[in-house]
Design a protein around this motif. Structure first.
Motif, PDB file in Angstrom:
ATOM      1  N   PRO A 229       1.750 -24.543 -41.112  1.00  0.00           N
ATOM      2  CA  PRO A 229       2.599 -25.746 -41.057  1.00  0.00           C
ATOM      3  C   PRO A 229       2.138 -26.745 -39.986  1.00  0.00           C
ATOM      4  CG  PRO A 229       3.966 -23.800 -41.268  1.00  0.00           C
ATOM      5  CD  PRO A 229       2.557 -23.319 -41.016  1.00  0.00           C
ATOM      6  N   ARG A 230       1.715 -26.278 -38.834  1.00  0.00           N
ATOM      7  CA  ARG A 230       1.226 -27.170 -37.778  1.00  0.00           C
ATOM      8  C   ARG A 230      -0.039 -27.889 -38.207  1.00  0.00           C
ATOM      9  NH1 ARG A 230       0.361 -23.529 -32.794  1.00  0.00           N
ATOM     10  NH2 ARG A 230      -0.571 -25.445 -31.993  1.00  0.00           N
ATOM     11  N   VAL A 231      -0.936 -27.165 -38.840  1.00  0.00           N
ATOM     12  CA  VAL A 231      -2.194 -27.756 -39.288  1.00  0.00           C
ATOM     13  C   VAL A 231      -1.908 -28.826 -40.342  1.00  0.00           C
ATOM     14  CG1 VAL A 231      -4.363 -27.282 -40.508  1.00  0.00           C
ATOM     15  CG2 VAL A 231      -3.544 -25.696 -38.745  1.00  0.00           C
ATOM     16  N   LEU A 232      -1.038 -28.508 -41.304  1.00  0.00           N
ATOM     17  CA  LEU A 232      -0.711 -29.478 -42.336  1.00  0.00           C
ATOM     18  C   LEU A 232       0.014 -30.699 -41.767  1.00  0.00           C
ATOM     19  CD1 LEU A 232       0.352 -27.071 -45.220  1.00  0.00           C
ATOM     20  CD2 LEU A 232      -1.844 -28.255 -44.904  1.00  0.00           C
ATOM     21  N   ALA A 233       0.866 -30.485 -40.780  1.00  0.00           N
ATOM     22  CA  ALA A 233       1.557 -31.610 -40.136  1.00  0.00           C
ATOM     23  C   ALA A 233       0.548 -32.513 -39.440  1.00  0.00           C
ATOM     24  CB  ALA A 233       2.597 -31.089 -39.139  1.00  0.00           C
ATOM     25  N   ASN A 234      -0.432 -31.943 -38.770  1.00  0.00           N
ATOM     26  CA  ASN A 234      -1.484 -32.745 -38.135  1.00  0.00           C
ATOM     27  C   ASN A 234      -2.268 -33.539 -39.171  1.00  0.00           C
ATOM     28  OD1 ASN A 234      -1.053 -32.145 -35.415  1.00  0.00           O
ATOM     29  ND2 ASN A 234      -2.251 -30.269 -35.543  1.00  0.00           N
ATOM     30  N   ARG A 235      -2.555 -32.903 -40.284  1.00  0.00           N
ATOM     31  CA  ARG A 235      -3.296 -33.584 -41.333  1.00  0.00           C
ATOM     32  C   ARG A 235      -2.488 -34.776 -41.860  1.00  0.00           C
ATOM     33  NH1 ARG A 235      -5.131 -30.016 -46.324  1.00  0.00           N
ATOM     34  NH2 ARG A 235      -6.404 -29.103 -44.679  1.00  0.00           N
ATOM     35  N   ASP A 236      -1.193 -34.570 -42.070  1.00  0.00           N
ATOM     36  CA  ASP A 236      -0.321 -35.632 -42.564  1.00  0.00           C
ATOM     37  C   ASP A 236      -0.230 -36.782 -41.568  1.00  0.00           C
ATOM     38  OD1 ASP A 236       0.104 -34.195 -44.872  1.00  0.00           O
ATOM     39  OD2 ASP A 236       2.074 -33.437 -44.267  1.00  0.00           O
ATOM     40  N   GLU A 237      -0.125 -36.450 -40.275  1.00  0.00           N
ATOM     41  CA  GLU A 237      -0.033 -37.482 -39.235  1.00  0.00           C
ATOM     42  C   GLU A 237      -1.307 -38.347 -39.213  1.00  0.00           C
ATOM     43  OE1 GLU A 237       0.738 -35.858 -35.370  1.00  0.00           O
ATOM     44  OE2 GLU A 237       2.599 -34.897 -36.023  1.00  0.00           O
ATOM     45  N   ARG A 238      -2.443 -37.717 -39.356  1.00  0.00           N
ATOM     46  CA  ARG A 238      -3.710 -38.433 -39.281  1.00  0.00           C
ATOM     47  C   ARG A 238      -3.975 -39.256 -40.547  1.00  0.00           C
ATOM     48  NH1 ARG A 238      -4.566 -36.422 -34.718  1.00  0.00           N
ATOM     49  NH2 ARG A 238      -5.061 -34.379 -34.023  1.00  0.00           N
ATOM     50  N   ALA A 239      -3.397 -38.826 -41.652  1.00  0.00           N
ATOM     51  CA  ALA A 239      -3.584 -39.546 -42.928  1.00  0.00           C
ATOM     52  C   ALA A 239      -2.685 -40.771 -43.002  1.00  0.00           C
ATOM     53  CB  ALA A 239      -3.307 -38.628 -44.095  1.00  0.00           C
ATOM     54  N   ALA A 240      -1.621 -40.763 -42.213  1.00  0.00           N
ATOM     55  CA  ALA A 240      -0.649 -41.884 -42.277  1.00  0.00           C
ATOM     56  C   ALA A 240      -1.149 -43.110 -41.553  1.00  0.00           C
ATOM     57  CB  ALA A 240       0.685 -41.439 -41.680  1.00  0.00           C
TER      58      ALA A 240
END
Length: 63
Positions: free
Chosen positions: A52-63
């Motif tokens: 979940p942390r890794v995916l949250a980081n990915r989402d933050e960087r994609a936004a």
């Protein structure tokens, strides 16, 4: 079969072949294999907990 042969050559597994019909082969981990398996399990556990942390980081960087 090729993967097992590579693991045997690298010293991670032992192979015992029994001269019977039909052929019977047993594999077991060597001490080196046990050591690396513990590391792999620890990594898999870390990935499961932290995905979940890794995916949250990915989402933050994609936004």
């Amino acid at each position: 079969s090729q993967s097992l042969q590579a693991l045997e050559q690298d010293g991670f597994v032992n192979r015992i072949s029994y001269p019977v019909v039909p052929p019977h082969v047993e594999y077991s981990l060597t001490p080196l294999g046990v050591e690396v398996s513990e590391k792999v399990v620890a990594l898999a556990d870390w990935i499961e907990v932290n995905t979940p942390r890794v995916l949250a980081n990915r989402d933050e960087r994609a936004a």
